[in-house]
Every structure is written in C-alpha cells, then in structure tokens.
Design an enzyme around this catalytic site. Structure first.
Site, short mmCIF file in Angstrom:
data_model
loop_
_atom_site.label_atom_id
_atom_site.label_comp_id
_atom_site.label_asym_id
_atom_site.label_seq_id
_atom_site.Cartn_x
_atom_site.Cartn_y
_atom_site.Cartn_z
N ASP A 103 0.84 -1.20 0.00
CA ASP A 103 0.00 0.00 0.00
C ASP A 103 0.88 1.25 0.00
OD1 ASP A 103 -2.17 -1.69 0.22
OD2 ASP A 103 -2.24 -1.53 2.41
N1 URA Z 1 -1.12 -6.03 3.76
C1 URA Z 1 -1.66 -4.79 3.80
O1 URA Z 1 -2.72 -4.58 4.36
N2 URA Z 1 -0.97 -3.81 3.16
C2 URA Z 1 0.22 -3.99 2.56
O2 URA Z 1 0.80 -3.04 2.03
C3 URA Z 1 0.77 -5.29 2.56
C4 URA Z 1 0.08 -6.29 3.17
#
Ligand code: URA
Length: 239
Positions: A103
């Site tokens: 993310d």
């Molecule tokens: N899980 C998440 O919620 N976000 C990420 O960036 C990676 C794994």
C-alpha cells in the site's frame, strides 16, 4: 554480443541511441572508454560504466527497493508518485514491475523485476513464499488477538478463515506477523478482523531476503537471481 546490443538489452534507449552513447564516449569497461558500438563482449558478468555509473549487465533485472511511505506500486498512480520513479530510467524502460504490491503508506522490502515468470513464481498462492510484516497498532495488542490471528480470522469477501503462519507481540502496540498469501490489504484486514487496527506497516522480509539494515528508504540494490529470494541464507549483494 555487440556493445550497442548489450546497451539496448539493458534499457539504455533505442538501438541508435545506444550507438550514440558509445560514439560520444559515455561507455567504458574496466576504466577504458570504448568507441566501437560493434565491439563484441560476453555479457555474462560484464560490468559496464555508463555516464560514469557502474552498470552490471543482467539478462533479467531483479532489484530490491526499500519502499518509502507515500509511493504507490501502481504503474498509473493516483495520489502519490510511483515506486518506479525511484529506479533509474534504464530499469523503467525495461518494464520492471513490482512483485506483488505494498500500500502507499506501507514501507519496507519491495522486489521488482522484468521477469514475468519470476513474478508468477513468487506471487503464486501455491508457492507459499513467506512475507514478514512489522505492525504498529492503534490499540494495545492482546494475547487474544494473537491467538485469533494464528487460528484464523474471517475477512468479509472470503468464506474461509485466513491465518498468520506466525504471529508474535513485539511491543504494547506492536506485532510481527508472517503471511504466506498476498491478498488485498491482507494485514490491515486481518488486524481489523481481530479487533485492532494498523497505524503503521512495514515489510521486513520476503522469502529468504531480509531488508538490509544499511539500505535507506528510497534506495535500491541489484539481486543476483531468484535463488536469493527462494534460498535460505543468501543476502543481496551491493552493486
Ligand atoms: N497487507 C496490507 O494490508 N498492506 C500492505 O501493504 C501489505 C500487506
């Protein structure tokens, strides 16, 4: 292989641009400037110098990036710059892309490659490549939450419970979790399903690779092949 052809394979522009790079004296090997774009070299293990920068020739690119916050893994980012902006233009031109996504607000270890088969191999749910996340939570972490994450929590779009392969409390508001899958927002959704929420998320490990402590946020390194990700002891080599 001809020098201009090697440069072309590495993403240094069109064939003509690669020939010009040699013609203007921008390419060297072992401290010697080269002037013949048609000169033949064995590309295996070759380290070129292009515009003063060492460039180890790789048939397929595989790099490890320390992803900073506020960068998107998408090729067409909406709110922040793309992680691709952190890589040099030849790698972008070669079509390097992230192996799985983090993310925009997640930091840590991100692999990128132009090897489509490798992306498939490392993201396939059947391969169970472990990913380790360091999580800071908004509320104190309870023993019950750790138990639930290990036993399995149900996410709203998935009928089967999803389990952490490993999970431990690392502080009052911190936990470390290992996942074998890579579902959409998986960590955040699992922590929410266990009754807490994620304040900060950092990936410290992907397969056998740990984020090197001396790699600053935004910096990247070449890796020598999939074995360093899938093996058990290998570490990335500085380029
Ligand atoms: N899980 C998440 O919620 N976000 C990420 O960036 C990676 C794994």
């Amino acid at each position: 292989m001809r020098l201009a052809q090697i440069l072309f394979s590495q993403g240094f522009g069109t064939r003509r641009e690669c020939e010009s790079l040699v013609a203007i004296g921008a390419v060297g090997i072992d401290g010697r400037t080269l002037d013949d774009p048609a000169a033949a070299f064995d590309p295996h293990g070759l380290v070129l110098n292009v515009r003063g920068e060492a460039w180890p020739v790789h048939a397929k690119a595989l790099v490890l990036l320390h992803k900073p916050a506020d960068y998107e893994c998408s090729q067409k980012p909406k709110h922040h710059p793309s992680v691709m902006n952190l890589l040099p233009p030849p790698l972008r031109r070669r079509g390097v892309q992230p192996i799985g996504r983090l993310d925009a607000d997640t930091t840590g270890l991100l692999l990128l490659t132009d090897d489509g088969a490798l992306i498939h191999r490392l993201t396939s749910p059947k391969k169970h490549v472990p990913k380790v996340y360091e999580i800071e939570t908004t509320d104190p972490v309870s023993a019950r939450q750790i138990e639930d994450l290990l036993r399995g929590v149900v996410l709203h779009d998935d009928p089967l419970p999803v389990r952490a392969a490993a999970c431990e409390r690392t502080g009052e508001h911190a936990l470390r979790m290992t996942l074998l899958e890579g579902k959409y927002h998986q960590v955040k959704r699992m922590v929410a399903a266990a009754g807490n929420s994620v304040a900060r998320l950092h990936r410290s490990r992907f397969g056998a690779l740990e984020l090197p402590p001396d790699l600053a946020p935004g910096a990247w390194r070449w890796l020598d092949g999939a074995h360093v990700v899938l093996g058990s002891t290998a570490q990335p080599q500085p380029h």
